[in-house]
Design an enzyme around this catalytic site. Structure first.
Site, PDB file in Angstrom:
ATOM      1  N   ILE A   1       0.824  -1.223   0.000  1.00  0.00           N
ATOM      2  CA  ILE A   1       0.000   0.000   0.000  1.00  0.00           C
ATOM      3  C   ILE A   1       0.853   1.266   0.000  1.00  0.00           C
ATOM      4  O   ILE A   1       0.343   2.382  -0.030  1.00  0.00           O
ATOM      5  CB  ILE A   1      -0.974   0.042   1.207  1.00  0.00           C
ATOM      6  CG1 ILE A   1      -0.206  -0.226   2.516  1.00  0.00           C
ATOM      7  CG2 ILE A   1      -2.129  -0.898   1.015  1.00  0.00           C
ATOM      8  CD1 ILE A   1      -1.057   0.031   3.756  1.00  0.00           C
TER       9      ILE A   1
ATOM     10  N   ARG B   1       5.152   3.017  -0.090  1.00  0.00           N
ATOM     11  CA  ARG B   1       6.601   2.795  -0.074  1.00  0.00           C
ATOM     12  C   ARG B   1       7.221   3.777   0.898  1.00  0.00           C
ATOM     13  O   ARG B   1       7.038   4.983   0.786  1.00  0.00           O
ATOM     14  CB  ARG B   1       7.172   3.003  -1.467  1.00  0.00           C
ATOM     15  CG  ARG B   1       8.676   2.999  -1.455  1.00  0.00           C
ATOM     16  CD  ARG B   1       9.244   3.125  -2.823  1.00  0.00           C
ATOM     17  NE  ARG B   1       9.098   1.882  -3.555  1.00  0.00           N
ATOM     18  CZ  ARG B   1       9.559   1.723  -4.785  1.00  0.00           C
ATOM     19  NH1 ARG B   1      10.138   2.722  -5.410  1.00  0.00           N
ATOM     20  NH2 ARG B   1       9.434   0.576  -5.402  1.00  0.00           N
ATOM     21  N   GLY B   2       7.927   3.250   1.883  1.00  0.00           N
ATOM     22  CA  GLY B   2       8.569   4.111   2.883  1.00  0.00           C
ATOM     23  C   GLY B   2      10.049   4.276   2.585  1.00  0.00           C
ATOM     24  O   GLY B   2      10.548   3.794   1.562  1.00  0.00           O
TER      25      GLY B   2
ATOM     26  N   VAL C   1       5.525  -0.876   2.233  1.00  0.00           N
ATOM     27  CA  VAL C   1       4.523  -0.965   3.306  1.00  0.00           C
ATOM     28  C   VAL C   1       3.374  -1.825   2.753  1.00  0.00           C
ATOM     29  O   VAL C   1       2.964  -1.651   1.597  1.00  0.00           O
ATOM     30  CB  VAL C   1       4.013   0.438   3.708  1.00  0.00           C
ATOM     31  CG1 VAL C   1       3.019   0.334   4.864  1.00  0.00           C
ATOM     32  CG2 VAL C   1       5.184   1.339   4.088  1.00  0.00           C
TER      33      VAL C   1
ATOM     34  N   ASP D   1       9.470  15.535  12.341  1.00  0.00           N
ATOM     35  CA  ASP D   1       9.159  15.423  10.914  1.00  0.00           C
ATOM     36  C   ASP D   1       7.647  15.513  10.701  1.00  0.00           C
ATOM     37  O   ASP D   1       7.069  14.782   9.892  1.00  0.00           O
ATOM     38  CB  ASP D   1       9.719  14.087  10.390  1.00  0.00           C
ATOM     39  CG  ASP D   1       9.812  14.064   8.877  1.00  0.00           C
ATOM     40  OD1 ASP D   1       9.570  15.122   8.249  1.00  0.00           O
ATOM     41  OD2 ASP D   1      10.116  12.990   8.320  1.00  0.00           O
TER      42      ASP D   1
HETATM   43  P1  ADP Z   1       8.581   5.746   6.084  1.00  0.00           P
HETATM   44  O1  ADP Z   1       8.467   6.261   7.471  1.00  0.00           O
HETATM   45  O2  ADP Z   1       9.444   4.557   5.957  1.00  0.00           O
HETATM   46  O3  ADP Z   1       8.920   6.817   5.079  1.00  0.00           O
HETATM   47  P2  ADP Z   1       5.817   6.028   5.925  1.00  0.00           P
HETATM   48  O4  ADP Z   1       5.405   5.963   7.319  1.00  0.00           O
HETATM   49  O5  ADP Z   1       5.892   7.368   5.295  1.00  0.00           O
HETATM   50  O6  ADP Z   1       7.153   5.268   5.720  1.00  0.00           O
HETATM   51  O7  ADP Z   1       4.902   5.129   5.052  1.00  0.00           O
HETATM   52  C1  ADP Z   1       4.905   5.138   3.682  1.00  0.00           C
HETATM   53  C2  ADP Z   1       3.488   5.041   3.164  1.00  0.00           C
HETATM   54  O8  ADP Z   1       2.917   3.817   3.588  1.00  0.00           O
HETATM   55  C3  ADP Z   1       2.598   6.110   3.727  1.00  0.00           C
HETATM   56  O9  ADP Z   1       2.592   7.254   2.926  1.00  0.00           O
HETATM   57  C4  ADP Z   1       1.261   5.466   3.708  1.00  0.00           C
HETATM   58  O10 ADP Z   1       0.637   5.567   2.423  1.00  0.00           O
HETATM   59  C5  ADP Z   1       1.547   4.014   3.947  1.00  0.00           C
HETATM   60  N1  ADP Z   1       1.372   3.702   5.382  1.00  0.00           N
HETATM   61  C6  ADP Z   1       2.299   3.760   6.333  1.00  0.00           C
HETATM   62  N2  ADP Z   1       1.812   3.385   7.507  1.00  0.00           N
HETATM   63  C7  ADP Z   1       0.533   3.059   7.307  1.00  0.00           C
HETATM   64  C8  ADP Z   1      -0.490   2.607   8.146  1.00  0.00           C
HETATM   65  N3  ADP Z   1      -0.308   2.379   9.449  1.00  0.00           N
HETATM   66  N4  ADP Z   1      -1.682   2.397   7.598  1.00  0.00           N
HETATM   67  C9  ADP Z   1      -1.875   2.621   6.277  1.00  0.00           C
HETATM   68  N5  ADP Z   1      -0.982   3.037   5.454  1.00  0.00           N
HETATM   69  C10 ADP Z   1       0.232   3.264   5.946  1.00  0.00           C
END
Ligand code: ADP
Length: 802
Positions: free
Chosen positions: A550, A552-553, A558, A666
Site C-alpha cells: 500500500i 513505499r517508505g 509498506v 518530521d
Molecule cells: P517511512 O516512514 O518509511 O517513510 P511512511 O510511514 O511514510 O514510511 O509510510 C509510507 C506510506 O505507507 C505512507 O505514505 C502510507 O501511504 C503508507 N502507510 C504507512 N503506515 C501506514 C499505516 N499504518 N496504515 C496505512 N498506510 C500506511
C-alpha cells in the site's frame, strides 16, 4: 754600502770621476737626477695617500668595534664567556685601530716631511751641479777662444810682415841703397817684423799657458767636481734609505704593541671553556625536568556511542575483527623487519672528531630512536591487539552497530569456534534448533541493541540467533558485568556446549547452565539467574500474512497484512535486507518509540517481527493512507469543518506527544495518516526523539527544511516548539488542500526569507483565527510560540463554533 769619506769614494774604480767625464755621461747624470726627483715626488704622493687610507681604515675599524660591542639582548648572554671574549676582542681591535692611526700620523709627520725636504735638496743639488759644470765648460771655451784670437793676431801680423817685406824689397831694388822712401819702408818693414816676432812669442807663450790650464781643469777640477757629485748623490741615498727604513717601520703591524694586542685577544679567547659557558645561564634559568605529554583518551568522543566504544579499550566486534587480525599479522611482520634492521645498526658508531662537532649529524641517533620507537610502537600495538583477541575467548563477537541485524552481515567465522549449522529458520524445527522457538527465552533475531535493553539485572539472560558468513549461530546473552554474548559451540558429535559439558540440544545446555549455577566461561564468570521472556511485541514473522503493497517508505515497502491468529487487518512496514546497519537501527527506532504510546491520534504499534529477515514493524492499519495524498485527492469536496477537525486531531496527537517529551521532528501532511471518518493520526516516527531538547551534532542531512523551525536549522536545537512550527506548516497544508509550502522557492531561498521575516500568505478560505494561529506557530523566537495544549484549545473552540 755606505760611504763615509771622500777618500773612500776615490778608491772606487767605478767612481763618477773617472767614468762620467764625457758630455754624454753628464747628460745622463742630469737625467738620472731628474728621475730621482720624480721618484721622490711619486713617493710623497703615494705615502700621503697611504696615510689617508690608513687613517680611514683605522676609523672604519673603530666604528666597527662600536657596532660589534652593541650586542642585542645582551642580558640574555649574561655570564657568557663567548660574549665576554668577543667584547675583549672588540676592545683589542679598537686598540689596534688606534695604533694604526698613530703609525699613519708618524708616517705623515716624519716620512712625508723628510721626503719633501729631500725632494727640495735634491733639486737644489742638481742645480748646483749643473751650474758648476757649465762654468767648467766655459773655462775650456775661454782657453780655446784665447788661442784662436792669438792665432788670428799671429796671422794678421804675418800678413803685415809679408807686405812690408815685399815693399821694402821693391824700393830697395828701385832706389838702390838709399833714399828717404827706402828708409821709411825699411822702418815699417822692421816694425812689422818686430810685431810678428812678438806675436809669435805671445802665441807660443799662450799655447803653453793654455795647455797648462786645460790640463788642470780636465785632470783636476773636473774629476773633483764629479767626485763631489758622487758624494752628494750618495749622501742623498743615505738619507733616502733612512726614509725608506722609516716607511718600513711605520708600515709594520707586527710590532711589540700589535703583538701585545694580539696576545690579549688570544688570552680572551683562551678563557672560553665550553663547560663553563652555560654555568650562569643554567643557574639563572633552571626549571624542573620536562613533564611528560599525556595522551589521554578524550572521553567526549564516545559520549554518543552507547558504551560500545570504551576509552583506551580496543573494540572487538564484527566490524573490527578482520581488521584486528590482519593488523596483528602486519604488526608482527613489521616487527620482525624492524628488529632485523635494528640488529644491523648495532655496529658501533664512528667516533665524533672535532671537525664534525659543529655539524653534528643526528641522523644515526635519529635512526636508532626511530627504530626503537617503531619497535616499541609495534610491540605495544601487537600486545594490545593480542590481549583484546584473547579476552574475547569463546564469547560471541559483539556487533559494532546499535540494533544491527546480524543476519544481514557477512561476519567472518571466529577462529576456534565451530559455527552452528542449520539452525536458522528455527520454526522449521531443524537439527539443534528444534523446539528452541518454543522457549519463551528465545528471542529469534532480536537485534543485540534490543537484547541489551531487555537484560537489566545481573544474571538476566536470553537466547537469540545471529547469522555470520551466511551461517546461523545461537547466542546466549547474559547481563553480567555489562553484557556478555556467548556463541553456542558445536562438538564433532553434533552436541552443544560452552566451556563445560556438551548436550544433545541447546535447550538442555541452557537449562544445565542455569540450574548448575556455574559460570558460562571461567573468564567471564557469567552466571545465569533469570530467563528473560519474549515481550508481547515480539511477533513471529510467520504470525503475519502480507496481502497488498500500500505504500513505499524510506526503508522498504509498506503492506496491508493480516494477523494469522486474529485475522485483524494491519499495516506492515518492512525493512530492506540490503540496507546498512545504521538504517536498520533507524527503522527500528520508530517501533521502539511507538510501542510506548497509546492515543487515538497516534498510529498504534502492534509488534515487531525480528525472528528473521526482513524485519518488520506491524501497526494498526489506517485505511485512508497519507494525509497529503488524501488532501490532494479530495480537494474539491473537502469542507472547512473537516479541515478544522484534521487540525484538531493533529493537535491532540501532538499534545499527547509533548506530554511524553517526544519530539517528532518530521511533522508534515505526508507523515500523517487518515483513518475512518477522516481521523488524522500522526505517523512516521523515524526521526523522533524522546527528549525535552535534542541537539543535532552530526550534520543536518535530509532535514525537511520547509517544515523545520529556524533554531533547529541554524543551531540544531530541537524542542516541542519546533514541532509547533511544523504544525503551522501542516495546517497550512490542510487549508491549502495539499499545497506545496513556499512554492516556487528553493529550500535555501525559503530559509533565507524566513530569517528575514517572510511568512507564507494565508491559503484561500482559511479562517482568520487559523491564519493567526499559523503566524503564532511561525514566531521566530520559539518561546513566543504556543504550546500544543493552547493550540488544541484554539482549534477545538473554533471547530465547536462552526
Ligand atoms: P517511512 O516512514 O518509511 O517513510 P511512511 O510511514 O511514510 O514510511 O509510510 C509510507 C506510506 O505507507 C505512507 O505514505 C502510507 O501511504 C503508507 N502507510 C504507512 N503506515 C501506514 C499505516 N499504518 N496504515 C496505512 N498506510 C500506511
Amino acid at each position: 754600502m755606505f760611504f763615509n769619506s771622500f777618500e773612500e769614494i776615490s778608491d772606487i774604480a767605478m767612481g763618477f770621476s773617472s767614468n762620467l767625464q764625457g758630455q754624454a755621461s753628464h747628460e745622463a747624470l742630469l737625467g738620472r737626477q731628474d728621475a730621482e726627483i720624480k721618484l721622490l715626488d711619486t713617493m710623497r704622493r703615494c705615502l700621503t695617500n697611504k696615510v689617508k687610507s690608513d687613517r680611514d681604515y683605522a676609523s672604519t675599524i673603530s666604528s666597527l668595534t662600536t657596532q660589534g660591542r652593541k650586542v642585542e639582548r645582551s642580558e640574555d648572554l649574561a655570564g657568557s664567556l663567548i660574549a665576554q671574549s668577543w667584547k675583549d676582542i672588540m676592545d683589542s681591535v679598537e686598540q689596534s685601530a688606534k695604533l694604526i692611526k698613530q703609525q699613519a700620523d708618524l708616517m705623515e709627520s716624519v716620512v712625508v716631511e723628510h721626503i719633501s725636504s729631500l725632494h727640495t735638496e735634491r733639486r737644489r743639488a742638481r742645480k748646483l751641479y749643473q751650474e758648476e759644470h757649465t762654468w767648467l765648460n766655459n773655462q775650456f771655451q775661454q782657453l780655446t777662444d784665447d788661442v784662436a784670437r792669438k792665432k788670428t793676431e799671429y796671422q794678421k801680423s804675418l800678413e803685415v810682415y809679408k807686405l812690408m817685406r815685399s815693399r821694402f824689397e821693391e824700393h830697395y831694388v828701385k832706389s838702390g841703397r838709399g833714399g828717404r822712401k827706402l828708409d821709411e819702408v825699411r822702418e815699417k818693414y822692421q816694425k812689422a817684423c818686430r810685431k810678428l816676432h812678438l806675436t809669435h812669442n805671445e802665441y807660443v807663450l799662450l799655447l803653453g799657458a793654455v795647455t797648462e790650464c786645460e790640463h788642470d781643469l780636465r785632470t783636476s777640477y773636473l774629476p773633483s767636481l764629479l767626485q763631489r757629485q758622487q758624494a752628494v748623490h750618495q749622501e742623498f741615498i743615505v738619507t733616502w734609505k733612512s726614509i725608506l727604513q722609516d716607511i718600513v717601520k711605520y708600515s709594520d703591524f707586527t710590532t711589540e704593541k700589535f703583538l701585545e694586542i694580539h696576545t690579549r685577544m688570544e688570552k680572551a679567547v683562551d678563557t672560553i671553556k665550553p663547560i663553563d659557558e652555560y654555568k650562569d645561564f643554567i643557574g639563572k634559568h633552571r626549571t624542573r625536568p620536562a613533564s611528560p605529554i599525556r595522551f589521554t583518551f578524550e572521553e567526549n568522543l564516545i559520549d554518543d556511542t552507547s558504551g560500545k566504544l570504551l576509552p583506551n579499550k580496543l573494540t572487538v566486534d564484527n566490524l573490527t575483527i578482520d581488521w584486528l587480525r590482519s593488523r596483528l599479522t602486519e604488526l608482527e611482520t613489521s616487527l620482525k623487519t624492524t628488529q632485523l634492521s635494528k640488529q644491523a645498526m648495532l655496529t658501533p658508531p664512528e667516533p665524533i672528531c672535532d671537525s664534525k662537532i659543529l655539524s653534528v649529524d643526528y641522523s644515526r641517533e635519529r635512526e636508532e630512536l626511530r627504530q626503537r620507537c617503531q619497535e616499541k610502537k609495534l610491540l605495544r600495538q601487537a600486545e594490545v591487539i593480542r590481549g583484546a583477541l584473547n579476552e574475547l575467548g569463546c564469547e560471541e563477537l559483539p556487533s559494532g552497530c546499535d540494533l544491527s541485524m546480524e543476519g544481514s552481515f557477512t561476519e567472518p567465522a571466529v577462529n576456534n569456534k565451530v559455527p552452528l549449522r542449520g539452525v536458522c529458520n528455527l520454526s522449521n524445527n531443524q537439527k539443534g534448533g528444534g523446539g528452541l522457538i518454543e522457549e519463551e527465552w528465545f528471542h529469534g533475531v532480536l537485534p543485540r541493541e534490543e537484547v541489551v535493553r531487555l537484560l537489566v539485572n545481573e544474571g538476566d539472560y536470553l537466547v537469540r540467533e545471529t547469522t555470520r558468513n551466511d551461517e546461523c549461530q545461537i547466542v546466549l546473552s547474559v547481563c553480567w558485568d555489562g553484557h556478555k554474548h556467548f556463541i553456542v559451540q558445536t562438538t564433532s558429535e553434533g552436541h552443544f556446549r560452552f566451556e563445560g559439558p556438551s548436550f544433545p540440544s541447546i535447550q538442555e545446555l541452557i537449562v544445565h547452565q542455569w540450574q548448575s549455577g556455574l559460570p558460562v566461561t571461567s573468564r567471564s564468570g557469567a552466571i545465569l539467574r533469570t530467563p528473560i521472556l519474549r515481550e508481547r511485541w515480539e511477533l513471529n514473522n510467520d504470525d503475519v500474512v502480507l496481502i497488498d503493497k500500500i505504500g513505499r517508505g524510506n526503508f522498504g515497502d509498506v503492506y496491508k497484512a493480516q494477523l494469522k491468529s486474529s485475522k485483524i487487518d494491519v499495516a506492515v512496514k518492512t525493512c530492506k535486507v540490503t540496507l546498512p546497519d545504521e538504517q536498520k537501527k533507524k527503522f527500528l527506532q520508530e517501533g521502539r518509540i511507538l510501542k510506548q504510546y497509546d492515543h487515538p491520534n497516534i498510529v498504534k504499534l502492534i509488534g515487531i517481527c525480528v525472528q528473521k529477515q526482513p524485519i518488520m514493524i506491524v501497526m494498526e492499519l489506517v485505511p485512508g493512507g497519507s494525509l497529503l495524498t488524501y488532501l490532494r485527492k479530495n480537494a474539491s469536496t473537502i469542507t472547512q469543518r473537516e479541515q478544522l477537525r484534521m487540525c484538531k486531531d493533529a493537535a491532540a496527537g501532538m499534545c499527547y506527544l509533548e506530554s511524553k517529551y517526544c519530539i517528532h521532528r518530521d511533522l508534515a501532511a505526508r507523515n500523517c495518516l487518515v483513518g475512518y471518518e477522516s481521523i488524522v493520526k500522526i505517523s512516521d516516527f523515524g526521526m523522533s526523539r524522546e527528549e525535552e531538547e535534542y541537539i543535532v551534532s552530526d550534520g543536518m542531512k535530509q532535514i525537511p527544511i520547509k517544515w523545520t523551525a529556524p533554531e533547529a536549522l541554524n543551531f540544531g536545537k530541537y524542542t516541542s516548539l519546533c514541532d509547533v512550527w511544523s504544525y503551522g506548516v501542516l495546517i497550512w497544508e490542510i487549508f491549502s488542500k495539499g499545497g506545496t509550502p513556499y512554492s516556487g522557492m528553493s529550500n535555501s531561498k525559503a530559509r533565507e526569507k524566513i530569517d528575514t521575516g517572510y511568512r507564507m500568505p494565508t491559503p484561500e478560505g482559511t479562517p482568520d483565527e487559523i491564519y493567526r494561529l499559523m503566524l503564532r506557530c511561525w514566531e521566530y523566537e520559539p518561546e513566543k510560540r504556543p504550546h500544543f495544549e493552547q493550540i488544541y484549545t484554539v482549534v477545538d473552540t473554533l471547530s465547536q463554533a462552526l
